[in-house]
Design a protein around this motif. Structure first.
Motif, PDB file in Angstrom:
ATOM      1  N   PRO A  86      57.834  -1.844   2.026  1.00 13.23           N
ATOM      2  CA  PRO A  86      58.228  -1.981   0.618  1.00 13.23           C
ATOM      3  C   PRO A  86      59.316  -3.040   0.434  1.00 13.23           C
ATOM      4  O   PRO A  86      60.144  -3.267   1.319  1.00 13.23           O
ATOM      5  N   GLN A  87      59.298  -3.671  -0.718  1.00 10.21           N
ATOM      6  CA  GLN A  87      60.314  -4.637  -1.151  1.00 10.21           C
ATOM      7  C   GLN A  87      60.457  -5.821  -0.194  1.00 10.21           C
ATOM      8  O   GLN A  87      61.560  -6.297   0.087  1.00 10.21           O
ATOM      9  N   THR A  88      59.329  -6.291   0.311  1.00 12.65           N
ATOM     10  CA  THR A  88      59.321  -7.504   1.135  1.00 12.65           C
ATOM     11  C   THR A  88      58.240  -8.444   0.611  1.00 12.65           C
ATOM     12  O   THR A  88      57.501  -9.051   1.379  1.00 12.65           O
ATOM     13  N   ASP A  89      58.173  -8.549  -0.708  1.00 16.00           N
ATOM     14  CA  ASP A  89      57.050  -9.232  -1.351  1.00 16.00           C
ATOM     15  C   ASP A  89      57.141 -10.754  -1.314  1.00 16.00           C
ATOM     16  O   ASP A  89      56.137 -11.433  -1.479  1.00 16.00           O
ATOM     17  N   ASN A  90      58.341 -11.290  -1.143  1.00 14.30           N
ATOM     18  CA  ASN A  90      58.473 -12.745  -1.213  1.00 14.30           C
ATOM     19  C   ASN A  90      59.516 -13.235  -0.223  1.00 14.30           C
ATOM     20  O   ASN A  90      60.290 -12.451   0.346  1.00 14.30           O
ATOM     21  N   SER A  91      59.549 -14.542  -0.028  1.00 10.48           N
ATOM     22  CA  SER A  91      60.447 -15.135   0.966  1.00 10.48           C
ATOM     23  C   SER A  91      61.913 -14.939   0.600  1.00 10.48           C
ATOM     24  O   SER A  91      62.773 -14.819   1.479  1.00 10.48           O
ATOM     25  N   GLU A  92      62.206 -14.887  -0.701  1.00 10.56           N
ATOM     26  CA  GLU A  92      63.598 -14.676  -1.125  1.00 10.56           C
ATOM     27  C   GLU A  92      64.087 -13.282  -0.719  1.00 10.56           C
ATOM     28  O   GLU A  92      65.226 -13.118  -0.266  1.00 10.56           O
ATOM     29  N   ILE A 139      62.971 -11.557   1.807  1.00  6.77           N
ATOM     30  CA  ILE A 139      63.126 -11.578   3.267  1.00  6.77           C
ATOM     31  C   ILE A 139      64.443 -12.243   3.645  1.00  6.77           C
ATOM     32  O   ILE A 139      65.183 -11.756   4.510  1.00  6.77           O
ATOM     33  N   LYS A 140      64.749 -13.359   2.997  1.00  6.28           N
ATOM     34  CA  LYS A 140      65.993 -14.079   3.292  1.00  6.28           C
ATOM     35  C   LYS A 140      67.207 -13.194   3.014  1.00  6.28           C
ATOM     36  O   LYS A 140      68.186 -13.206   3.767  1.00  6.28           O
ATOM     37  N   THR A 141      67.136 -12.410   1.952  1.00 11.49           N
ATOM     38  CA  THR A 141      68.232 -11.497   1.629  1.00 11.49           C
ATOM     39  C   THR A 141      68.410 -10.456   2.730  1.00 11.49           C
ATOM     40  O   THR A 141      69.530 -10.167   3.157  1.00 11.49           O
ATOM     41  N   LEU A 142      67.309  -9.902   3.207  1.00 13.30           N
ATOM     42  CA  LEU A 142      67.378  -8.909   4.283  1.00 13.30           C
ATOM     43  C   LEU A 142      67.967  -9.507   5.557  1.00 13.30           C
ATOM     44  O   LEU A 142      68.624  -8.809   6.331  1.00 13.30           O
TER      45      LEU A 142
END
Length: 223
Positions: free
Chosen positions: A138-144, A146-149
């Protein structure tokens, strides 16, 4: 923040909302702090080094308490947040376990960036996106996202994603495989307590206990 003496503070306990356990709380000038790490009487320099690293290098709001028989480092926390931990019907460990897993993920990512360069870090990010999508995190829909994580501290400003235990086990297994592929060895997965040192003692022990109940403890090793 401050180096304090025992007479400067009030130490009380509050009942953990989900476990039969009392949580020590330090009160100083209307602010609340939770125990992060304890040091013995002979470890004064270790305690000061740990405290300075958190405050000077990592920008954390911490106090160092000096007593005759021990030293301790406490991290600032809101009392309502502490008392409200885990309220609701879901597994109350999950936010803590997720924070720990994200700390390990970020440590591997930053090591790749520092040691292998930006191109390899970018490649790692793409591999991670494939894993997240393949296992439907969940909540890994886009590259932004992922970058935040990968870059925002899960202990401070990041709202941890609502991952379940199977997601966390998968992440650590796949992260181990990726790290081994990028570094060519498994030293990145050894001595992980250094990566987890910013967590409170209770939270860190809870993660380690969970880790030891699974086969993942054969991969991710404490010193």
């Amino acid at each position: 923040m401050f180096i304090l003496k025992r007479a400067d503070v009030e130490i009380t306990t509050v009942q953990h909302p989900n476990r039969d356990q009392q949580i020590p709380v330090l009160n100083y000038q209307g602010q609340t702090f939770r125990l992060m790490k304890m040091f013995g009487a002979q470890q004064a320099e270790d305690a000061r080094t740990f405290w300075r690293d958190l405050t000077d290098n990592k920008g954390k709001a911490c106090v160092l308490l000096e007593e005759s028989d021990r030293y301790s480092v406490w991290g600032k926390v809101r009392l309502d947040q502490l008392l409200g931990e885990g309220q609701g019907g879901t597994d109350t460990r999950l936010p803590i376990l997720t924070q720990a897993c994200l700390l390990l993920l970020q440590a591997v990512y930053f090591d790749i960036e520092d040691l292998l360069g930006a191109r390899q870090a970018g490649s790692f990010e793409k591999d991670l996106i494939k894993i997240f999508h393949s296992f439907k995190f969940p909540q890994t829909d886009n590259s932004e996202a992922i970058k935040t994580l990968l870059t925002v501290s899960p202990l401070e400003n990041l709202k941890v994603p609502p991952w379940q235990e199977n997601h966390l086990s998968t992440l650590l297994q796949e992260l181990y495989n990726l790290g081994k592929r990028y570094f060519g060895n498994t030293s990145f997965a050894e001595g992980i307590e250094e990566v987890l040192q910013d967590m409170t003692i209770d939270d860190r022990e809870q993660f380690v206990s969970w880790l030891h109940q699974s086969s993942l403890s054969d991969l991710w090793v404490m010193s």
